[in-house]
Write a protein that holds these residues in place. Structure first.
Motif, PDB file in Angstrom:
ATOM      1  N   LEU A 150       0.830  -1.196   0.000  1.00 45.52           N
ATOM      2  CA  LEU A 150       0.000   0.000   0.000  1.00 45.52           C
ATOM      3  C   LEU A 150       0.873   1.259   0.000  1.00 45.52           C
ATOM      4  N   ASP A 151       2.009   1.200   0.697  1.00 39.57           N
ATOM      5  CA  ASP A 151       2.920   2.355   0.713  1.00 39.57           C
ATOM      6  C   ASP A 151       3.466   2.636  -0.680  1.00 39.57           C
ATOM      7  N   ASP A 152       3.815   1.585  -1.408  1.00 38.78           N
ATOM      8  CA  ASP A 152       4.281   1.767  -2.784  1.00 38.78           C
ATOM      9  C   ASP A 152       3.204   2.423  -3.647  1.00 38.78           C
ATOM     10  N   GLN A 153       1.962   2.000  -3.436  1.00 38.41           N
ATOM     11  CA  GLN A 153       0.854   2.567  -4.202  1.00 38.41           C
ATOM     12  C   GLN A 153       0.687   4.051  -3.885  1.00 38.41           C
ATOM     13  N   ALA A 154       0.762   4.402  -2.607  1.00 40.53           N
ATOM     14  CA  ALA A 154       0.626   5.809  -2.205  1.00 40.53           C
ATOM     15  C   ALA A 154       1.737   6.649  -2.815  1.00 40.53           C
ATOM     16  N   GLU A 155       2.965   6.124  -2.807  1.00 43.25           N
ATOM     17  CA  GLU A 155       4.088   6.843  -3.400  1.00 43.25           C
ATOM     18  C   GLU A 155       3.881   7.030  -4.900  1.00 43.25           C
TER      19      GLU A 155
ATOM     20  N   ARG B  70      12.893   9.992  -2.136  1.00 40.67           N
ATOM     21  CA  ARG B  70      12.544  11.212  -1.394  1.00 40.67           C
ATOM     22  C   ARG B  70      11.077  11.193  -0.988  1.00 40.67           C
ATOM     23  N   THR B  71      10.230  10.687  -1.872  1.00 40.26           N
ATOM     24  CA  THR B  71       8.807  10.572  -1.543  1.00 40.26           C
ATOM     25  C   THR B  71       8.604   9.638  -0.365  1.00 40.26           C
ATOM     26  N   ARG B  72       9.334   8.519  -0.366  1.00 43.99           N
ATOM     27  CA  ARG B  72       9.196   7.518   0.689  1.00 43.99           C
ATOM     28  C   ARG B  72       9.717   8.014   2.031  1.00 43.99           C
ATOM     29  N   VAL B  73      10.893   8.636   2.017  1.00 45.08           N
ATOM     30  CA  VAL B  73      11.577   8.980   3.263  1.00 45.08           C
ATOM     31  C   VAL B  73      11.149  10.342   3.806  1.00 45.08           C
TER      32      VAL B  73
ATOM     33  N   PRO C 195       5.984  10.757   4.942  1.00 45.81           N
ATOM     34  CA  PRO C 195       5.977  10.944   6.399  1.00 45.81           C
ATOM     35  C   PRO C 195       5.586  12.356   6.812  1.00 45.81           C
ATOM     36  N   LEU C 196       6.015  13.362   6.029  1.00 42.76           N
ATOM     37  CA  LEU C 196       5.653  14.738   6.359  1.00 42.76           C
ATOM     38  C   LEU C 196       4.154  14.960   6.205  1.00 42.76           C
TER      39      LEU C 196
ATOM     40  N   GLU D  64       2.454  13.484   9.081  1.00 39.97           N
ATOM     41  CA  GLU D  64       2.684  14.281  10.286  1.00 39.97           C
ATOM     42  C   GLU D  64       1.787  15.519  10.296  1.00 39.97           C
ATOM     43  N   LYS D  65       1.656  16.184   9.155  1.00 41.58           N
ATOM     44  CA  LYS D  65       0.918  17.448   9.092  1.00 41.58           C
ATOM     45  C   LYS D  65      -0.588  17.238   8.906  1.00 41.58           C
ATOM     46  N   LEU D  66      -0.972  16.194   8.192  1.00 40.94           N
ATOM     47  CA  LEU D  66      -2.390  15.982   7.899  1.00 40.94           C
ATOM     48  C   LEU D  66      -3.024  14.904   8.767  1.00 40.94           C
ATOM     49  N   GLY D  67      -2.198  14.171   9.476  1.00 46.81           N
ATOM     50  CA  GLY D  67      -2.726  13.109  10.324  1.00 46.81           C
ATOM     51  C   GLY D  67      -2.577  11.754   9.671  1.00 46.81           C
ATOM     52  N   PRO D  68      -2.686  10.679  10.450  1.00 45.64           N
ATOM     53  CA  PRO D  68      -2.537   9.336   9.899  1.00 45.64           C
ATOM     54  C   PRO D  68      -3.642   9.014   8.885  1.00 45.64           C
TER      55      PRO D  68
END
Length: 345
Positions: free
Chosen positions: A124-129, A192-195, A199-200, A203-207
């Motif tokens: 799912l993380d790959d898809q989001a990226e 850069r998108t992943r790391v 994450p930013l 952090e700013k918009l919530g989980p």
């Protein structure tokens, strides 16, 4: 997830697991190995092998590939093959070149073993990226739809699983995954998108940002499929293949909804050998429909030109008695697509 994916694929008998040795693909291999040891999925016979692709992009890659192959064999997958590839530099960038080389190696391995499907460990993380990168590039619906759970031979059972869960699977199974240093290399946009970026955002918009992006991809896949189907049927009904070029009637193109019109123009360019066309180039080609008289050509990637030819301009260039008029007149009022590539021998 693996069981569901194989069930949706019709319970294929020969399944190949693509494994780099990283947490995601190693976790996938360990889950798949459960079915390999049982020899069936829901009562349907199954054989599960694996392939490791060595891209030769980092020192010690051969050792990593050999170690991964040994782990896969211990898990019970068979056969296990290592495929070494040469990653050639292309205009699409190093990541795309590595992906193309990898997919070619996977398809060759599948063909050699007569495998029905290939399992990939994208999460799912790959898809989001993927969706974030598409947004950053200003891509269209197809790109924002991300990776598909199923496409051709490829199955992605873990697209609904977070990357953290694959690490947990490896820990529970006492597997020591390899961590590709390029995944954290800031030289690559995906890294850069992943790391940094994702994450930013969380952090700013919530989980839940990653889940929302993946859900957006799922929704857009349905939209993209529908638009693609309509565009395919429309292109087939409009295209004129008389002569070496192909053409589309201007009047009919002008009546199409823009979403379909742009796709039909892109399909015409691809049909004569063009490459993927940017939105700006498609806009330039589509603008020919709004001009008077002869206009163009507009050059598209892959050695394709598009032009609009009016009867008035044709008569002015050839003369009313010109030998070329009867042949070319049939193309008047049409958008003509011509390839400048030399014919293949």
């Amino acid at each position: 997830m693996v069981r569901d994916s194989l069930a949706q694929a019709g319970y294929p008998e020969r399944v190949l697991v693509a494994c780099s040795g990283g947490p995601d693909s190693l976790a996938l291999a360990s889950v798949a190995a459960y079915f390999a040891r049982r020899g069936h999925v829901d009562g349907h016979r199954v054989q599960l092998g694996a392939v490791v692709v060595d891209h030769q992009l980092q020192p010690g890659s051969a050792e990593v590939a050999a170690r991964t192959a040994a782990v896969l064999t211990e898990l019970g997958l068979a056969p296990v093959a290592v495929r070494t590839v040469e990653v050639s530099a292309t205009g699409a960038g190093p990541e795309a070149a590595a992906r193309d080389a990898r997919h070619a190696a996977l398809e060759a391995a599948a063909a050699g073993w007569n495998a029905d499907v290939i399992l990939l460990g994208h999460t799912l993380d790959d898809q989001a990226e993927q969706v974030l990168l598409g947004l950053a590039r200003g891509s269209g619906t197809r790109s924002l739809a991300g990776m598909r759970p199923s496409r051709g031979l490829l199955l992605r059972p873990f697209l609904g699983l977070r990357r953290a869960h694959t690490l947990e699977i490896c820990e529970v199974e006492q597997l020591d995954p390899w961590h590709d240093p390029s995944n954290t290399d800031p030289a690559f946009a995906r890294s850069r998108t992943r790391v940094e970026v994702l994450p930013l955002l969380e952090e700013k918009l919530g989980p839940g940002v990653a889940e929302s992006l993946a859900r957006t991809a799922s929704i857009l896949q349905l939209d993209a499929d529908y638009l693609e189907d309509v565009a395919n049927h429309t292109f087939a009904s409009l295209v004129d293949r008389s002569g070496p070029d192909i053409s589309l009637p201007e009047a009919a193109l002008g009546e199409l909804a823009p979403a379909i019109r742009f796709r039909v123009i892109a399909k015409a360019a691809a049909d004569v050998g063009g490459q993927q066309t940017s939105y700006q180039r498609l806009l330039a080609a589509e603008a020919l429909l709004r001009r008077q008289g002869s206009a163009g050509p507009v050059e598209l990637p892959g050695g394709v030109s598009v032009y609009r030819l009016s009867l008035a301009q044709l008569l002015a260039e050839e003369g009313a008695g010109g030998n070329g008029v009867p042949r070319e007149a049939a193309r008047c009022g049409k958008l003509v697509f011509r390839s400048h590539k030399p014919p293949q021998k």
